[in-house]
Design a protein around this motif. Structure first.
Motif, mmCIF file in Angstrom:
data_model
loop_
_atom_site.group_PDB
_atom_site.id
_atom_site.type_symbol
_atom_site.label_atom_id
_atom_site.label_comp_id
_atom_site.label_asym_id
_atom_site.label_seq_id
_atom_site.Cartn_x
_atom_site.Cartn_y
_atom_site.Cartn_z
ATOM 1 N N SER A 24 0.883 -1.241 0.051
ATOM 2 C CA SER A 24 -0.112 -0.053 0.118
ATOM 3 C C SER A 24 0.903 1.241 -0.115
ATOM 4 O O SER A 24 1.979 1.197 0.621
ATOM 5 N N ASP A 25 0.380 2.171 -0.560
ATOM 6 C CA ASP A 25 1.098 3.704 -0.713
ATOM 7 C C ASP A 25 0.694 4.646 0.420
ATOM 8 O O ASP A 25 0.905 5.638 0.485
ATOM 9 N N ALA A 26 -0.760 3.887 0.918
ATOM 10 C CA ALA A 26 -1.202 4.919 1.915
ATOM 11 C C ALA A 26 -0.285 4.997 3.227
ATOM 12 O O ALA A 26 0.280 3.976 3.721
ATOM 13 N N HIS A 27 -0.219 6.229 3.777
ATOM 14 C CA HIS A 27 0.619 6.353 4.910
ATOM 15 C C HIS A 27 -0.341 6.414 6.269
ATOM 16 O O HIS A 27 0.091 5.912 7.288
ATOM 17 N N GLY A 28 -1.479 7.207 6.109
ATOM 18 C CA GLY A 28 -2.205 7.142 7.065
ATOM 19 C C GLY A 28 -1.769 8.001 8.260
ATOM 20 O O GLY A 28 -1.923 7.586 9.525
ATOM 21 N N GLU A 29 -1.193 9.191 8.058
ATOM 22 C CA GLU A 29 -0.383 9.798 9.160
ATOM 23 C C GLU A 29 -1.364 10.446 10.285
ATOM 24 O O GLU A 29 -1.328 10.313 11.301
ATOM 25 N N ALA A 30 -2.475 10.813 9.760
ATOM 26 C CA ALA A 30 -3.692 11.352 10.593
ATOM 27 C C ALA A 30 -4.512 10.224 11.133
ATOM 28 O O ALA A 30 -5.363 10.550 11.964
ATOM 29 N N LEU A 31 -4.110 8.935 10.904
ATOM 30 C CA LEU A 31 -4.857 7.600 11.658
ATOM 31 C C LEU A 31 -5.213 7.946 13.074
ATOM 32 O O LEU A 31 -5.864 7.763 13.704
ATOM 33 N N PRO A 32 -3.872 8.075 13.890
ATOM 34 C CA PRO A 32 -4.046 8.034 15.441
ATOM 35 C C PRO A 32 -4.955 9.135 15.953
ATOM 36 O O PRO A 32 -5.843 9.025 16.768
ATOM 37 N N HIS A 33 -4.816 10.276 15.220
ATOM 38 C CA HIS A 33 -5.506 11.460 15.725
ATOM 39 C C HIS A 33 -7.069 11.292 15.277
ATOM 40 O O HIS A 33 -8.102 11.450 16.092
ATOM 41 N N ARG A 34 -7.411 10.861 14.238
ATOM 42 C CA ARG A 34 -8.938 10.369 14.072
ATOM 43 C C ARG A 34 -9.478 9.379 14.926
ATOM 44 O O ARG A 34 -10.429 9.528 15.417
ATOM 45 N N VAL A 35 -8.610 8.319 15.341
ATOM 46 C CA VAL A 35 -9.279 7.360 16.231
ATOM 47 C C VAL A 35 -9.462 7.807 17.499
ATOM 48 O O VAL A 35 -10.394 7.660 18.042
ATOM 49 N N ARG A 36 -8.329 8.549 17.887
ATOM 50 C CA ARG A 36 -8.508 9.387 19.318
ATOM 51 C C ARG A 36 -9.766 10.329 19.382
ATOM 52 O O ARG A 36 -10.747 10.026 20.235
ATOM 53 N N LYS A 37 -10.157 11.050 18.379
ATOM 54 C CA LYS A 37 -11.429 11.867 18.184
ATOM 55 C C LYS A 37 -12.505 11.171 18.124
ATOM 56 O O LYS A 37 -13.573 11.491 19.096
ATOM 57 N N LEU A 38 -12.589 10.002 17.593
ATOM 58 C CA LEU A 38 -13.648 9.329 17.248
ATOM 59 C C LEU A 38 -14.148 8.637 18.664
ATOM 60 O O LEU A 38 -15.271 8.536 19.057
ATOM 61 N N LEU A 39 -13.130 7.971 19.458
ATOM 62 C CA LEU A 39 -13.167 7.278 20.566
ATOM 63 C C LEU A 39 -13.765 8.145 21.690
ATOM 64 O O LEU A 39 -14.690 7.736 22.305
ATOM 65 N N GLU A 40 -13.335 9.313 21.493
ATOM 66 C CA GLU A 40 -13.884 10.429 22.797
ATOM 67 C C GLU A 40 -15.153 10.994 22.225
ATOM 68 O O GLU A 40 -15.659 11.004 23.166
ATOM 69 N N GLU A 41 -15.617 10.894 21.310
ATOM 70 C CA GLU A 41 -17.013 11.335 20.699
ATOM 71 C C GLU A 41 -17.904 10.373 20.950
ATOM 72 O O GLU A 41 -19.037 10.511 21.583
ATOM 73 N N VAL A 42 -17.745 9.060 21.188
ATOM 74 C CA VAL A 42 -18.433 8.139 21.520
ATOM 75 C C VAL A 42 -18.405 7.870 23.106
ATOM 76 O O VAL A 42 -19.183 6.946 23.699
ATOM 77 N N GLY A 43 -17.679 8.528 23.690
ATOM 78 C CA GLY A 43 -17.585 8.457 25.305
ATOM 79 C C GLY A 43 -16.683 7.823 26.016
ATOM 80 O O GLY A 43 -16.757 7.390 27.184
ATOM 81 N N LEU A 44 -15.559 7.314 25.228
ATOM 82 C CA LEU A 44 -14.515 6.419 25.751
ATOM 83 C C LEU A 44 -13.674 7.244 26.710
ATOM 84 O O LEU A 44 -13.366 8.645 26.078
ATOM 85 N N SER A 45 -12.933 7.133 27.637
ATOM 86 C CA SER A 45 -12.225 7.821 28.389
ATOM 87 C C SER A 45 -11.111 8.509 27.666
ATOM 88 O O SER A 45 -10.522 7.631 26.903
ATOM 89 N N ASN A 46 -10.482 9.661 27.906
ATOM 90 C CA ASN A 46 -9.416 10.281 27.206
ATOM 91 C C ASN A 46 -8.310 9.428 27.372
ATOM 92 O O ASN A 46 -7.266 9.336 26.366
ATOM 93 N N GLU A 47 -7.964 8.617 28.494
ATOM 94 C CA GLU A 47 -6.793 7.947 28.859
ATOM 95 C C GLU A 47 -6.957 6.768 27.800
ATOM 96 O O GLU A 47 -5.729 6.590 27.124
ATOM 97 N N ARG A 48 -7.997 6.254 27.518
ATOM 98 C CA ARG A 48 -7.993 4.838 26.798
ATOM 99 C C ARG A 48 -7.956 5.452 25.349
ATOM 100 O O ARG A 48 -7.569 4.666 24.531
#
Length: 458
Positions: free
Chosen positions: A273-297
């Motif tokens: 794959s040529d995809a690097h997905g640099e923004a992936l960690p940030h997108r995952v953190r943001k979505l998890l926080e939106e659904v109510g997961l704790s900031n730590e997790r």
């Protein structure tokens, strides 16, 4: 017969009189005297009409009506063995045997299944009471009392077809009304069941969609654990709270696909794959926080992805232990290959009664409906109470194994009249064929003996 539907213009009289014929006997009980004797006859369930009459001191029945009485006995035996009701109701319905015999001996129309009012009444009784069961307790007793009243009404002016016909009209109204009452309960029952199972249904639906995106891909152990844990739970929460027709759900699907592109292995090597997905960690953190997961997790998940991206970029992923993603104890590959059996494919009919083998015994239950994208079915008992819920695949397996069986309620008594005559005719034909074969063999032996004797004389 064709698929259980009767040709009502066919009379069985000739077939019955031939199949059940006995030694010619013109003298004996017949006509009005026989009808009078039948009107006062009480027949135990295991006794024939002829033996019951004999026990009451009546003279031997003439051969022609005797054949008819034997047919009636055979029809009731066939009805109860092949179209079984609850034993208590079955015994109650045997009280109609003398009335059936009286009609059969006095009205030619009785030989045409479905043409007589008593045929239709017994057909209707079976259809209306097929789901009744004695284990329902007090709630079911009024139905038995009602059945007893129906039988008493039929016995008035013995034998009177108008009395039976009038009773049939009242019975059809009562049974039709009760069936409609049960149907009106279906929607509420299904809604309550779907509400109680909302979480399970949602998890199943999301697991199926989730698995279509992941397929048979395997991942580094920590990532597989995260995808099958917090990330899957985030999807379930999203679907339950916001539905699946919105931007955040679309983002969830895109991120899931990125997991496969960046870290998924579908064979011995990772996907190119040529995809690097640099923004992936940030997108995952943001979505998890939106659904109510704790900031730590949420932060921990983002850190894991950043770490894996670094290893992936530095070619340090090879040799890493890879595992499949598990959703509720089942791999995504198994989820993606699983398919829910359709109701029509399994021969499952809504609104029908079934006999289902359960640990506590056989239960007679009505299939009220399906829910959860037709992945679950729910049943009610004769009293209209919720009785059982099954996974569609589980119910389909019970049907295949014979532990569950649809109760056939179509013209059951009328069909039993036909089947009893056919069975007796087939048995008689087999007996005659066996006798003819025995005579032929005896003749061949005699001819051979004669040839042998002639040879010895020569």
């Amino acid at each position: 017969m064709d698929d259980g539907h009767l040709v009502l213009t066919r009379s069985l009289e000739v077939e019955v009189r031939a199949a059940f014929a006995s030694q010619p006997r013109t003298k004996g009980l017949k006509g009005e005297a026989l009808i009078e004797a039948l009107s006062k006859l009480q027949v135990p369930g295991n006794q024939t009409l002829l033996s019951a009459l004999a026990d009451k001191g009546h003279e031997v029945v003439a051969s022609e009506p005797a054949a008819v009485l034997d047919w009636v006995d055979a029809a009731f035996a066939r009805w109860q063995s092949h179209y079984s009701l609850d034993p208590e109701l079955a015994q109650l319905l045997l009280k109609v045997r003398p009335l059936s015999a009286a009609f059969a001996c006095s009205e030619d129309r009785f030989f045409t299944p479905g043409a007589h009012a008593l045929h239709r009444l017994l057909d209707t009784l079976y259809e209306g009471f097929a789901g009744w069961s004695s284990d329902l307790g007090k709630t079911a007793r009024p139905a038995v009392d009602a059945l007893g009243e129906v039988i008493q009404r039929c016995m008035q002016d013995f034998p009177s077809e108008p009395a039976v016909d009038h009773t049939l009209q009242l019975l059809e109204q009562k049974i039709g009304g009760y069936s409609s009452q049960l149907e009106r309960l279906d929607a509420g029952l299904i809604e309550r069941e779907a509400t109680a199972m909302a979480s399970t249904v949602a998890r199943r639906a999301i697991a199926e969609q989730f698995s279509q995106k992941l397929g048979n891909a395997i991942f580094p152990g920590k990532l597989a654990e995260f995808i099958g844990g917090d990330w899957f739970e985030a999807g379930v929460a999203l679907a339950k709270n916001l539905g699946t027709d919105n931007d955040i759900w679309q983002q969830y699907g895109e991120i899931t696909e990125q997991f496969v592109v960046l870290f998924g292995h579908t064979d011995a090597q990772p996907k190119a794959s040529d995809a690097h997905g640099e923004a992936l960690p940030h997108r995952v953190r943001k979505l998890l926080e939106e659904v109510g997961l704790s900031n730590e997790r949420a932060k921990s998940a983002g850190d894991l992805l950043e770490y894996l991206q670094l290893r992936h970029a530095s070619k340090q992923m090879r040799g890493k232990a890879l595992t499949p993603v598990m959703l509720d104890g089942q791999s995504t590959e198994d989820w993606s290959q699983a398919s829910v059996t359709s109701l029509s494919e399994a021969g499952i009919e809504l609104g029908q009664w079934y006999r289902i083998q359960q640990p506590e015994g056989v239960r007679r239950l009505r299939l009220s409906g399906a829910f959860g994208h037709a992945s679950y079915v729910v049943f009610m008992d004769f009293a209209g109470a919720r009785a059982l819920r099954l996974d569609v695949d589980e119910f389909a397996n019970l049907l295949r194994s014979g532990e569950a069986k649809q109760i056939d309620t179509r013209q059951t008594f009328s069909r039993a009249l036909v089947e009893a005559a056919e069975a007796k005719s087939e048995w008689l034909a087999a007996q005659q064929s066996a006798q003819a074969k025995a005579r032929e063999q005896a003749s061949q032996v005699a001819e051979q003996d004669a040839v042998t004797l002639a040879s010895e004389r020569e």
